[in-house]
Design a protein around this motif. Structure first.
Motif, PDB file in Angstrom:
ATOM      1  N   THR A   1      -4.134  21.922  -1.098  1.00  0.00           N
ATOM      2  CA  THR A   1      -3.765  21.450   0.236  1.00  0.00           C
ATOM      3  C   THR A   1      -4.380  20.067   0.432  1.00  0.00           C
ATOM      4  O   THR A   1      -5.600  19.910   0.357  1.00  0.00           O
ATOM      5  N   VAL A   2      -3.529  19.084   0.637  1.00  0.00           N
ATOM      6  CA  VAL A   2      -3.985  17.694   0.736  1.00  0.00           C
ATOM      7  C   VAL A   2      -3.637  17.139   2.108  1.00  0.00           C
ATOM      8  O   VAL A   2      -2.498  17.261   2.571  1.00  0.00           O
ATOM      9  N   GLY A   3      -4.605  16.522   2.750  1.00  0.00           N
ATOM     10  CA  GLY A   3      -4.376  15.819   4.003  1.00  0.00           C
ATOM     11  C   GLY A   3      -4.306  14.330   3.747  1.00  0.00           C
ATOM     12  O   GLY A   3      -5.103  13.796   2.965  1.00  0.00           O
ATOM     13  N   ILE A   4      -3.361  13.676   4.375  1.00  0.00           N
ATOM     14  CA  ILE A   4      -3.224  12.224   4.226  1.00  0.00           C
ATOM     15  C   ILE A   4      -3.275  11.591   5.601  1.00  0.00           C
ATOM     16  O   ILE A   4      -2.420  11.859   6.450  1.00  0.00           O
ATOM     17  N   ALA A   5      -4.269  10.766   5.839  1.00  0.00           N
ATOM     18  CA  ALA A   5      -4.415  10.054   7.109  1.00  0.00           C
ATOM     19  C   ALA A   5      -3.830   8.663   6.956  1.00  0.00           C
ATOM     20  O   ALA A   5      -4.312   7.862   6.154  1.00  0.00           O
ATOM     21  N   GLY A   6      -2.772   8.390   7.714  1.00  0.00           N
ATOM     22  CA  GLY A   6      -2.079   7.111   7.603  1.00  0.00           C
ATOM     23  C   GLY A   6      -0.855   7.261   6.737  1.00  0.00           C
ATOM     24  O   GLY A   6      -0.955   7.366   5.513  1.00  0.00           O
ATOM     25  N   LEU A   7       0.322   7.318   7.368  1.00  0.00           N
ATOM     26  CA  LEU A   7       1.566   7.562   6.632  1.00  0.00           C
ATOM     27  C   LEU A   7       2.429   6.306   6.554  1.00  0.00           C
ATOM     28  O   LEU A   7       3.638   6.353   6.735  1.00  0.00           O
ATOM     29  N   GLY A   8       1.780   5.193   6.269  1.00  0.00           N
ATOM     30  CA  GLY A   8       2.506   3.956   6.032  1.00  0.00           C
ATOM     31  C   GLY A   8       3.049   3.934   4.615  1.00  0.00           C
ATOM     32  O   GLY A   8       3.330   4.974   4.024  1.00  0.00           O
ATOM     33  N   LEU A   9       3.164   2.744   4.051  1.00  0.00           N
ATOM     34  CA  LEU A   9       3.720   2.605   2.712  1.00  0.00           C
ATOM     35  C   LEU A   9       2.924   3.410   1.682  1.00  0.00           C
ATOM     36  O   LEU A   9       3.494   4.185   0.910  1.00  0.00           O
ATOM     37  N   ILE A  10       1.599   3.236   1.670  1.00  0.00           N
ATOM     38  CA  ILE A  10       0.770   3.884   0.655  1.00  0.00           C
ATOM     39  C   ILE A  10       0.641   5.381   0.921  1.00  0.00           C
ATOM     40  O   ILE A  10       0.903   6.210   0.039  1.00  0.00           O
TER      41      ILE A  10
ATOM     42  N   GLY B   1       5.131   0.356   6.221  1.00  0.00           N
ATOM     43  CA  GLY B   1       5.604   1.439   7.054  1.00  0.00           C
ATOM     44  C   GLY B   1       6.199   2.573   6.246  1.00  0.00           C
ATOM     45  O   GLY B   1       6.545   2.422   5.065  1.00  0.00           O
ATOM     46  N   PHE B   2       6.338   3.744   6.893  1.00  0.00           N
ATOM     47  CA  PHE B   2       6.850   4.913   6.185  1.00  0.00           C
ATOM     48  C   PHE B   2       8.277   4.697   5.692  1.00  0.00           C
ATOM     49  O   PHE B   2       8.675   5.256   4.664  1.00  0.00           O
ATOM     50  N   ALA B   3       9.049   3.896   6.402  1.00  0.00           N
ATOM     51  CA  ALA B   3      10.430   3.646   5.988  1.00  0.00           C
ATOM     52  C   ALA B   3      10.498   3.036   4.586  1.00  0.00           C
ATOM     53  O   ALA B   3      11.507   3.166   3.896  1.00  0.00           O
ATOM     54  N   ALA B   4       9.415   2.372   4.159  1.00  0.00           N
ATOM     55  CA  ALA B   4       9.384   1.748   2.831  1.00  0.00           C
ATOM     56  C   ALA B   4       8.758   2.662   1.774  1.00  0.00           C
ATOM     57  O   ALA B   4       8.692   2.296   0.599  1.00  0.00           O
ATOM     58  N   ALA B   5       8.293   3.848   2.182  1.00  0.00           N
ATOM     59  CA  ALA B   5       7.610   4.751   1.256  1.00  0.00           C
ATOM     60  C   ALA B   5       8.536   5.170   0.121  1.00  0.00           C
ATOM     61  O   ALA B   5       9.742   5.348   0.299  1.00  0.00           O
ATOM     62  N   ASP B   6       7.944   5.342  -1.062  1.00  0.00           N
ATOM     63  CA  ASP B   6       8.720   5.629  -2.271  1.00  0.00           C
ATOM     64  C   ASP B   6       7.888   6.539  -3.174  1.00  0.00           C
ATOM     65  O   ASP B   6       6.754   6.205  -3.531  1.00  0.00           O
ATOM     66  N   ALA B   7       8.431   7.677  -3.548  1.00  0.00           N
ATOM     67  CA  ALA B   7       7.709   8.613  -4.410  1.00  0.00           C
ATOM     68  C   ALA B   7       7.359   8.010  -5.753  1.00  0.00           C
ATOM     69  O   ALA B   7       6.442   8.471  -6.442  1.00  0.00           O
ATOM     70  N   ASN B   8       8.061   6.948  -6.164  1.00  0.00           N
ATOM     71  CA  ASN B   8       7.814   6.299  -7.456  1.00  0.00           C
ATOM     72  C   ASN B   8       6.918   5.065  -7.344  1.00  0.00           C
ATOM     73  O   ASN B   8       6.747   4.347  -8.335  1.00  0.00           O
ATOM     74  N   LEU B   9       6.355   4.813  -6.172  1.00  0.00           N
ATOM     75  CA  LEU B   9       5.590   3.583  -5.958  1.00  0.00           C
ATOM     76  C   LEU B   9       4.433   3.448  -6.947  1.00  0.00           C
ATOM     77  O   LEU B   9       4.118   2.340  -7.398  1.00  0.00           O
ATOM     78  N   PHE B  10       3.791   4.560  -7.289  1.00  0.00           N
ATOM     79  CA  PHE B  10       2.595   4.496  -8.134  1.00  0.00           C
ATOM     80  C   PHE B  10       2.914   4.661  -9.618  1.00  0.00           C
ATOM     81  O   PHE B  10       1.998   4.646 -10.441  1.00  0.00           O
ATOM     82  N   ARG B  11       4.193   4.811  -9.953  1.00  0.00           N
ATOM     83  CA  ARG B  11       4.580   5.031 -11.347  1.00  0.00           C
ATOM     84  C   ARG B  11       4.153   3.855 -12.212  1.00  0.00           C
ATOM     85  O   ARG B  11       4.620   2.732 -12.051  1.00  0.00           O
ATOM     86  N   GLY B  12       3.212   4.102 -13.116  1.00  0.00           N
ATOM     87  CA  GLY B  12       2.743   3.069 -14.029  1.00  0.00           C
ATOM     88  C   GLY B  12       1.727   2.111 -13.442  1.00  0.00           C
ATOM     89  O   GLY B  12       1.240   1.217 -14.142  1.00  0.00           O
ATOM     90  N   ALA B  13       1.386   2.263 -12.157  1.00  0.00           N
ATOM     91  CA  ALA B  13       0.455   1.340 -11.501  1.00  0.00           C
ATOM     92  C   ALA B  13      -0.999   1.655 -11.874  1.00  0.00           C
ATOM     93  O   ALA B  13      -1.309   2.730 -12.387  1.00  0.00           O
ATOM     94  N   SER B  14      -1.868   0.707 -11.597  1.00  0.00           N
ATOM     95  CA  SER B  14      -3.296   0.909 -11.806  1.00  0.00           C
ATOM     96  C   SER B  14      -3.938   1.498 -10.554  1.00  0.00           C
ATOM     97  O   SER B  14      -3.508   1.205  -9.436  1.00  0.00           O
ATOM     98  N   LEU B  15      -4.961   2.300 -10.769  1.00  0.00           N
ATOM     99  CA  LEU B  15      -5.788   2.799  -9.676  1.00  0.00           C
ATOM    100  C   LEU B  15      -7.221   2.446  -9.999  1.00  0.00           C
ATOM    101  O   LEU B  15      -7.740   2.805 -11.068  1.00  0.00           O
ATOM    102  N   ILE B  16      -7.864   1.711  -9.091  1.00  0.00           N
ATOM    103  CA  ILE B  16      -9.267   1.352  -9.281  1.00  0.00           C
ATOM    104  C   ILE B  16     -10.132   2.399  -8.587  1.00  0.00           C
ATOM    105  O   ILE B  16      -9.941   2.699  -7.409  1.00  0.00           O
ATOM    106  N   LEU B  17     -11.079   2.959  -9.319  1.00  0.00           N
ATOM    107  CA  LEU B  17     -12.016   3.943  -8.795  1.00  0.00           C
ATOM    108  C   LEU B  17     -13.404   3.318  -8.753  1.00  0.00           C
ATOM    109  O   LEU B  17     -13.789   2.583  -9.665  1.00  0.00           O
ATOM    110  N   THR B  18     -14.148   3.602  -7.696  1.00  0.00           N
ATOM    111  CA  THR B  18     -15.479   2.998  -7.554  1.00  0.00           C
ATOM    112  C   THR B  18     -16.549   4.069  -7.379  1.00  0.00           C
ATOM    113  O   THR B  18     -17.201   4.161  -6.338  1.00  0.00           O
ATOM    114  N   PRO B  19     -16.745   4.921  -8.390  1.00  0.00           N
ATOM    115  CA  PRO B  19     -17.792   5.943  -8.276  1.00  0.00           C
ATOM    116  C   PRO B  19     -19.176   5.312  -8.278  1.00  0.00           C
ATOM    117  O   PRO B  19     -19.379   4.215  -8.811  1.00  0.00           O
ATOM    118  N   THR B  20     -20.123   6.021  -7.697  1.00  0.00           N
ATOM    119  CA  THR B  20     -21.521   5.581  -7.671  1.00  0.00           C
ATOM    120  C   THR B  20     -22.387   6.668  -8.299  1.00  0.00           C
ATOM    121  O   THR B  20     -21.884   7.692  -8.784  1.00  0.00           O
TER     122      THR B  20
END
Length: 290
Positions: free
Chosen positions: A7-16, A128-147
């Motif tokens: 179960t995942v909660g997402i705060a902010g339903l814009g493009l990302i 905005g949500f109107a621009a949201a795309d299930a494929n937006l992250f396909r092949g993209a980089s994700l930067i993680l900043t663990p401490t």
């Protein structure tokens, strides 16, 4: 690896946030709860099947992803933290990392929550949500900043989910390292594009433009509210990069003023050589890819 997040909660339903919701729903087996201040956005997200519940059920979430502007992200977590059960993973998707990490990590730790800093390197010129795309992250980089405080199991589970969503490359950095690099690769580029288009000649160039103009002005259309906050909260790193660019532009100007063809040629050769090395993959990455 068995999926940890059901179960995942997402705060902010814009493009990302909206794109993440659509991508998670496509995976199947995950319930997505959406949170947004805009009623029309929530209605659109429900209608599109991106979320199953709107502005409720936060305490049921295994993972909460905060896809808001930095100040709003910190406010959302602080306002709703009492609703989250211990062991919940809280990840922020803010475009800067020092500010949210410094506030949210100790806040979450004190409540028995696991905090992760992340920044998806994906987007469009529209929001905005109107621009949201299930494929937006396909092949993209994700930067993680663990401490040093990051829980390894929570990080591993989050990384696995992000790979399922479609991210092609996961890179670990520090919050400080992220903000220094992003000041150059993203924030400076947006400022340069915006400043360049504000030249008085921009209203009288019909028939005189080619690919170079289009490339340089592509990101001049910006969400001013969002980018202003990102710039201001990363002002020290961004000022360094503006000064570096100003210094280099000054070298070009000096060569032109002195009619120094050799110096001008050398500057352009230097730029060409660096670009060729990057195209050849000869860069020297300092960050760990996972």
């Amino acid at each position: 690896m068995e999926r940890r997040f059901h179960t995942v909660g997402i705060a902010g339903l814009g493009l990302i946030g909206g794109s993440l919701a659509l991508a998670l729903q496509r995976l199947g087996g995950i319930v997505v709860h959406g949170y947004d201040l805009d009623g029309d956005t929530l209605e659109a997200a429900v209608h599109a099947g991106a979320i199953t519940r709107a502005n409720e059920g936060l305490g049921e979430c295994d993972l909460v992803v905060v896809a808001l502007y930095p100040g709003a992200a910190v406010h959302f977590v602080g306002e709703h933290i009492a609703e989250l059960r211990p062991g919940t993973v809280v990840a922020d998707f803010c475009g800067i990392k020092r500010f949210p990490c410094a506030v949210l990590e100790p806040l979450c730790r004190a409540r028995g929550l696991y905090y992760l800093g992340a920044h998806p390197m994906a987007g469009k010129e529209i929001s905005g949500f109107a621009a949201a795309d299930a494929n937006l992250f396909r092949g993209a980089s994700l930067i993680l900043t663990p401490t040093e405080e990051t829980d390894p199991a929570a990080l591993a589970a989050f990384q696995e989910l992000c790979r399922e969503v479609g991210f092609g490359r996961l890179v670990r950095s520090t919050p400080e390292g992220h903000d220094r690099i992003i000041a150059y690769t993203s924030q400076l580029a947006h400022i340069l594009s915006s400043a360049y288009i504000q030249n008085p000649l921009s209203s009288d160039f019909s028939g005189f433009t080619g690919g170079s103009f289009q490339d340089l002005t592509r990101v001049a259309r910006m969400n001013g509210e969002m980018w202003a906050e990102l710039f201001e909260r990363n002002r020290d790193m961004l000022i360094e990069q503006i000064d570096e660019l100003t210094l280099k532009l000054g070298e070009y100007r000096q060569a032109l003023e002195n009619e120094d063809s050799r110096a001008l040629w050398a500057l352009m050769e230097q730029g060409t050589a660096i670009k060729n090395r990057l195209l050849a993959g000869a860069s020297d990455p300092k960050w760990e890819e996972v």
